[in-house]
Design a protein around this motif. Structure first.
Motif, PDB file in Angstrom:
ATOM      1  N   ALA A  53      10.490  -1.383   9.504  1.00  0.00           N
ATOM      2  CA  ALA A  53      10.749  -2.658   8.838  1.00  0.00           C
ATOM      3  C   ALA A  53      11.950  -3.363   9.478  1.00  0.00           C
ATOM      4  CB  ALA A  53      10.993  -2.441   7.349  1.00  0.00           C
ATOM      5  N   ASP A  54      13.008  -2.589   9.785  1.00  0.00           N
ATOM      6  CA  ASP A  54      14.188  -3.172  10.415  1.00  0.00           C
ATOM      7  C   ASP A  54      13.855  -3.739  11.795  1.00  0.00           C
ATOM      8  OD1 ASP A  54      15.689  -2.516   8.231  1.00  0.00           O
ATOM      9  OD2 ASP A  54      16.536  -0.688   9.108  1.00  0.00           O
ATOM     10  N   ASN A  55      13.050  -3.006  12.564  1.00  0.00           N
ATOM     11  CA  ASN A  55      12.666  -3.468  13.905  1.00  0.00           C
ATOM     12  C   ASN A  55      11.874  -4.774  13.839  1.00  0.00           C
ATOM     13  OD1 ASN A  55      13.936  -1.302  15.094  1.00  0.00           O
ATOM     14  ND2 ASN A  55      12.060  -0.070  15.281  1.00  0.00           N
ATOM     15  N   LEU A  56      10.997  -4.867  12.839  1.00  0.00           N
ATOM     16  CA  LEU A  56      10.192  -6.078  12.687  1.00  0.00           C
ATOM     17  C   LEU A  56      11.058  -7.264  12.263  1.00  0.00           C
ATOM     18  CD1 LEU A  56       7.038  -4.533  10.983  1.00  0.00           C
ATOM     19  CD2 LEU A  56       7.147  -5.587  13.253  1.00  0.00           C
ATOM     20  N   LEU A 101      12.303 -13.483   8.625  1.00  0.00           N
ATOM     21  CA  LEU A 101      11.979 -12.558   7.552  1.00  0.00           C
ATOM     22  C   LEU A 101      13.198 -11.775   7.084  1.00  0.00           C
ATOM     23  CD1 LEU A 101       8.639 -11.073   8.975  1.00  0.00           C
ATOM     24  CD2 LEU A 101       8.861 -12.626   7.044  1.00  0.00           C
ATOM     25  N   LYS A 102      14.303 -11.871   7.810  1.00  0.00           N
ATOM     26  CA  LYS A 102      15.483 -11.032   7.507  1.00  0.00           C
ATOM     27  C   LYS A 102      16.037 -11.379   6.147  1.00  0.00           C
ATOM     28  CE  LYS A 102      19.450  -9.031   9.800  1.00  0.00           C
ATOM     29  NZ  LYS A 102      20.273  -8.988  11.037  1.00  0.00           N
ATOM     30  N   VAL A 103      16.338 -10.306   5.370  1.00  0.00           N
ATOM     31  CA  VAL A 103      16.906 -10.504   4.036  1.00  0.00           C
ATOM     32  C   VAL A 103      18.348 -10.960   4.176  1.00  0.00           C
ATOM     33  CG1 VAL A 103      17.496  -9.396   1.872  1.00  0.00           C
ATOM     34  CG2 VAL A 103      15.420  -8.729   3.078  1.00  0.00           C
ATOM     35  N   GLU A 142      -2.129  -6.687  -1.054  1.00  0.00           N
ATOM     36  CA  GLU A 142      -2.595  -5.665  -1.997  1.00  0.00           C
ATOM     37  C   GLU A 142      -2.119  -4.267  -1.627  1.00  0.00           C
ATOM     38  OE1 GLU A 142      -4.301  -6.284  -4.793  1.00  0.00           O
ATOM     39  OE2 GLU A 142      -4.185  -8.426  -4.344  1.00  0.00           O
ATOM     40  N   LEU A 143      -1.429  -4.111  -0.500  1.00  0.00           N
ATOM     41  CA  LEU A 143      -1.016  -2.776  -0.046  1.00  0.00           C
ATOM     42  C   LEU A 143       0.091  -2.199  -0.928  1.00  0.00           C
ATOM     43  CD1 LEU A 143      -0.955  -3.104   3.855  1.00  0.00           C
ATOM     44  CD2 LEU A 143      -2.591  -1.850   2.465  1.00  0.00           C
ATOM     45  N   THR A 144      -0.035  -0.912  -1.215  1.00  0.00           N
ATOM     46  CA  THR A 144       1.018  -0.175  -1.915  1.00  0.00           C
ATOM     47  C   THR A 144       1.750   0.700  -0.899  1.00  0.00           C
ATOM     48  OG1 THR A 144      -0.434   1.706  -2.358  1.00  0.00           O
ATOM     49  CG2 THR A 144      -0.415  -0.078  -3.985  1.00  0.00           C
ATOM     50  N   LYS A 145       2.800   1.362  -1.333  1.00  0.00           N
ATOM     51  CA  LYS A 145       3.531   2.275  -0.449  1.00  0.00           C
ATOM     52  C   LYS A 145       2.602   3.379   0.053  1.00  0.00           C
ATOM     53  CE  LYS A 145       7.321   5.626  -0.409  1.00  0.00           C
ATOM     54  NZ  LYS A 145       8.399   6.280  -1.211  1.00  0.00           N
ATOM     55  N   LEU A 161       0.201 -14.511  11.552  1.00  0.00           N
ATOM     56  CA  LEU A 161       0.239 -14.947  10.153  1.00  0.00           C
ATOM     57  C   LEU A 161       1.374 -15.931   9.866  1.00  0.00           C
ATOM     58  CD1 LEU A 161      -0.528 -11.566   8.327  1.00  0.00           C
ATOM     59  CD2 LEU A 161      -2.073 -13.498   8.672  1.00  0.00           C
ATOM     60  N   LEU A 162       2.464 -15.819  10.611  1.00  0.00           N
ATOM     61  CA  LEU A 162       3.607 -16.698  10.348  1.00  0.00           C
ATOM     62  C   LEU A 162       3.444 -18.023  11.079  1.00  0.00           C
ATOM     63  CD1 LEU A 162       6.498 -14.074  10.668  1.00  0.00           C
ATOM     64  CD2 LEU A 162       5.664 -15.150   8.560  1.00  0.00           C
ATOM     65  N   PRO A 163       3.907 -19.136  10.509  1.00  0.00           N
ATOM     66  CA  PRO A 163       4.602 -19.212   9.208  1.00  0.00           C
ATOM     67  C   PRO A 163       3.685 -19.482   8.026  1.00  0.00           C
ATOM     68  CG  PRO A 163       4.740 -21.320  10.313  1.00  0.00           C
ATOM     69  CD  PRO A 163       3.948 -20.421  11.240  1.00  0.00           C
ATOM     70  N   LEU A 164       2.392 -19.705   8.278  1.00  0.00           N
ATOM     71  CA  LEU A 164       1.488 -20.148   7.213  1.00  0.00           C
ATOM     72  C   LEU A 164       1.416 -19.142   6.062  1.00  0.00           C
ATOM     73  CD1 LEU A 164      -0.494 -22.345   6.317  1.00  0.00           C
ATOM     74  CD2 LEU A 164      -2.301 -21.110   7.529  1.00  0.00           C
ATOM     75  N   TYR A 165       1.389 -17.866   6.403  1.00  0.00           N
ATOM     76  CA  TYR A 165       1.242 -16.839   5.360  1.00  0.00           C
ATOM     77  C   TYR A 165       2.553 -16.080   5.172  1.00  0.00           C
ATOM     78  CZ  TYR A 165      -3.731 -17.838   5.869  1.00  0.00           C
ATOM     79  OH  TYR A 165      -4.954 -18.469   5.902  1.00  0.00           O
ATOM     80  N   PHE A 166       3.638 -16.817   5.124  1.00  0.00           N
ATOM     81  CA  PHE A 166       4.966 -16.212   4.996  1.00  0.00           C
ATOM     82  C   PHE A 166       5.059 -15.304   3.767  1.00  0.00           C
ATOM     83  CE2 PHE A 166       9.316 -16.100   3.447  1.00  0.00           C
ATOM     84  CZ  PHE A 166      10.044 -15.806   4.583  1.00  0.00           C
ATOM     85  N   THR A 167       4.557 -15.772   2.632  1.00  0.00           N
ATOM     86  CA  THR A 167       4.659 -15.004   1.384  1.00  0.00           C
ATOM     87  C   THR A 167       3.969 -13.653   1.503  1.00  0.00           C
ATOM     88  OG1 THR A 167       4.672 -17.059   0.116  1.00  0.00           O
ATOM     89  CG2 THR A 167       4.195 -15.035  -1.094  1.00  0.00           C
ATOM     90  N   SER A 168       2.778 -13.628   2.130  1.00  0.00           N
ATOM     91  CA  SER A 168       2.043 -12.372   2.298  1.00  0.00           C
ATOM     92  C   SER A 168       2.795 -11.413   3.208  1.00  0.00           C
ATOM     93  CB  SER A 168       0.659 -12.644   2.892  1.00  0.00           C
ATOM     94  OG  SER A 168      -0.120 -13.421   2.027  1.00  0.00           O
ATOM     95  N   VAL A 169       3.331 -11.945   4.297  1.00  0.00           N
ATOM     96  CA  VAL A 169       4.073 -11.103   5.239  1.00  0.00           C
ATOM     97  C   VAL A 169       5.328 -10.557   4.569  1.00  0.00           C
ATOM     98  CG1 VAL A 169       5.350 -11.084   7.418  1.00  0.00           C
ATOM     99  CG2 VAL A 169       3.178 -12.320   7.254  1.00  0.00           C
ATOM    100  N   GLU A 170       6.016 -11.413   3.831  1.00  0.00           N
ATOM    101  CA  GLU A 170       7.240 -10.983   3.137  1.00  0.00           C
ATOM    102  C   GLU A 170       6.932  -9.886   2.127  1.00  0.00           C
ATOM    103  OE1 GLU A 170      11.027 -13.461   1.515  1.00  0.00           O
ATOM    104  OE2 GLU A 170       9.101 -13.886   0.540  1.00  0.00           O
ATOM    105  N   SER A 171       5.831 -10.052   1.402  1.00  0.00           N
ATOM    106  CA  SER A 171       5.416  -9.051   0.413  1.00  0.00           C
ATOM    107  C   SER A 171       5.109  -7.712   1.084  1.00  0.00           C
ATOM    108  CB  SER A 171       4.192  -9.559  -0.353  1.00  0.00           C
ATOM    109  OG  SER A 171       3.634  -8.550  -1.151  1.00  0.00           O
ATOM    110  N   PHE A 172       4.386  -7.777   2.196  1.00  0.00           N
ATOM    111  CA  PHE A 172       4.040  -6.552   2.919  1.00  0.00           C
ATOM    112  C   PHE A 172       5.297  -5.878   3.479  1.00  0.00           C
ATOM    113  CE2 PHE A 172       3.132  -4.871   7.261  1.00  0.00           C
ATOM    114  CZ  PHE A 172       2.554  -3.664   6.865  1.00  0.00           C
ATOM    115  N   LEU A 173       6.240  -6.673   3.971  1.00  0.00           N
ATOM    116  CA  LEU A 173       7.456  -6.108   4.551  1.00  0.00           C
ATOM    117  C   LEU A 173       8.267  -5.353   3.501  1.00  0.00           C
ATOM    118  CD1 LEU A 173       8.924  -5.947   7.255  1.00  0.00           C
ATOM    119  CD2 LEU A 173      10.186  -8.010   6.635  1.00  0.00           C
ATOM    120  N   GLU A 174       8.265  -5.857   2.262  1.00  0.00           N
ATOM    121  CA  GLU A 174       8.960  -5.159   1.179  1.00  0.00           C
ATOM    122  C   GLU A 174       8.362  -3.767   0.961  1.00  0.00           C
ATOM    123  OE1 GLU A 174      11.609  -5.834  -0.724  1.00  0.00           O
ATOM    124  OE2 GLU A 174      11.990  -7.623   0.487  1.00  0.00           O
TER     125      GLU A 174
END
Length: 467
Positions: A454-457, A464-466, A404-407, A431-444
């Motif tokens: 974000a790059d360091n993570l 998670l790397k694009v 639910e986090l915004t910028k 959270l990984l790997p079970l909540y991959f989608t949530s982590v990916e969303s937050f990383l965006e």
């Protein structure tokens, strides 16, 4: 004067006067029961009985003696002797006729001790008249009597052979709901609140139907506590506000009591009706959220606590986070769940996970020592089990909140120190790997707020790397 003076040894040397294998005198015990009968006899005028209905004091000598019986009744031989000589029936007479709160308290206390023994508990529980009379004691105005009544009920509910008898009896007695709610919402006696909470917790754990009835209750009025035994209307109680009021009372004085009330709230969230009762309160659940938020962010598992504190607080934290998770999932449109107000909660969730990592390392370090003692090994496994439950609940809530986090929220979290490379790494690790989608969303979102972080993570977590 001590509450329960030391019980007397048998002064009689006559053979056969001792109660069972004890040194207590049958003759002495029988004399006390006889005096109790005299106290409640209509033709006697005793201080403990008042025709006008006014409360009276118990004669000092009688109080001393009956308190000795109270202590002695913890011995099974004495309890069986009292049962054999129909002490429960005598106590019923006391409840019906005595206007002395202290005498009533002591008699309920003796029954509570007797009920600790299975056969006696079954006999007490199957006596319908006695059962009804004891439930009526929950409407008493005397706190010590209420405490002993609650203790007795909890003892009976903890005996699998008779628990269902009491559950059914309570379900058919609407006044119990009102009396319990009255105690939870108005009493300042922490010891009483804890014991009543344990009774409610046990009832809800034993019978979901009764819990559902109590959740839906509050639309009818029943007879409640009264000093002079005259009917008195109670407010239109709802279960959730009463639980919250009791939790606030015990919050600072009794950690075990807080644990009990948080578990009651958690049990409510196991059914849809319970979640709705929490979030559809007049304030939309704001009071519940505020109390639980304050406990997590300002009371439990704080930055200046050692990581091992999570072991001590694991059950109460699991209950609290479970309720918060249920509320967050069902009330995402409520103002109190907006992320701009809840960054400290995210920080607290990550800290709990970090502390659990520390406890996990300690468990590994101590594993060899634990294996030397089978009991210790069992305890360790149990600790691991409860910590796993806490971790699962914590991760689920954290993943939902991160989504639910915004910028703007993220920038605020970075500015406040709740989010940084260390805390985000801990969150991702759990959270990984079970909540991959949530982590990916937050990383965006994090890329928009802090590209370098974000790059360091991404370097730490290659999955998670694009591309």
């Amino acid at each position: 004067m001590d509450r329960n003076p030391s019980p007397p040894s048998s002064e009689a040397e006559e053979e056969g006067d001792a109660v069972g294998s004890t040194v207590y005198s049958k003759h002495w015990l029988f004399s006390i029961l006889t005096r109790l009968i005299e106290v409640i006899s209509p033709e006697k005028t005793e201080p403990a009985v008042s025709p006008e209905g006014a409360q009276t004091e118990l004669d000092e000598e009688m109080e001393n003696d009956i308190c000795k019986v109270w202590d002695m009744s913890m011995d099974e031989d004495v309890a069986l002797f009292l049962q054999e000589f129909n002490a429960p029936d005598i106590f019923m007479g006391v409840f019906a006729k005595s206007k002395c709160p202290r005498l009533t308290e002591i008699c309920v206390g003796i029954l509570g001790n007797m009920a600790c023994f299975q056969d006696i508990c079954m006999s007490i529980s199957k006596d319908e008249n006695l059962g009804q009379v004891l439930l009526q004691r929950l409407c008493d105005s005397d706190s010590p009597t209420l405490l002993e009544t609650s203790r007795l009920l909890l003892t009976c509910l903890s005996q699998p052979e008779v628990a269902n008898v009491w559950v059914e009896r309570i379900r058919e007695n609407p006044s119990v709901y009102d009396c319990v709610c009255f105690i939870m919402s108005s009493s300042t006696n922490v010891e009483l609140l804890v014991k009543v909470g344990e009774v409610v917790d046990k009832l809800f754990d034993l019978d979901e139907e009764l819990m559902l009835n109590w959740i839906k209750n509050g639309t009818c009025r029943s007879v409640g506590p009264s000093v002079d035994d005259s009917p008195e209307e109670l407010p239109d109680f709802k279960i959730v506000p009463c639980i919250l009021e009791a939790a606030k009372q015990v919050q600072s004085d009794n950690p075990e009591g807080l644990d009990v009330y948080m578990h009651i709230l958690q049990l409510l969230t196991t059914v849809d009706e319970g979640i709705q009762a929490i979030v559809q309160a007049p304030d939309g659940g704001k009071e519940t959220w505020s109390l639980l938020y304050d406990l997590v962010c300002h009371e439990l598992c704080q930055p200046d606590d050692p990581p091992i504190i999570v072991q001590e607080q694991k059950t109460v934290l699991a209950s609290i986070l479970s309720v918060l998770s249920a509320m967050f999932a069902s009330q995402t449109e409520q103002e109190y769940t907006k992320m701009r107000k809840n960054m400290p909660l995210i920080g607290s969730l990550i800290r709990i996970l970090q502390y659990m990592e520390g406890c996990g390392k300690r468990s590994v370090d101590n594993s060899k020592e634990s294996e030397q003692q089978e009991t210790g090994k069992t305890d360790l496994n149990e600790e691991d089990f409860h910590l796993k439950i806490l971790k699962d609940i914590c991760c689920e809530l954290l993943s939902n909140m991160l989504q639910e986090l915004t910028k703007e929220n993220t920038l605020e979290g970075l500015h406040q120190g709740h989010l940084n490379e260390q805390t985000c790494s801990s969150a991702f690790q759990n959270l990984l790997p079970l909540y991959f989608t949530s982590v990916e969303s937050f990383l965006e979102v994090l890329r928009e707020a802090d590209q370098i972080l974000a790059d360091n993570l991404e370097k730490r977590f290659p999955s998670l790397k694009v591309p």
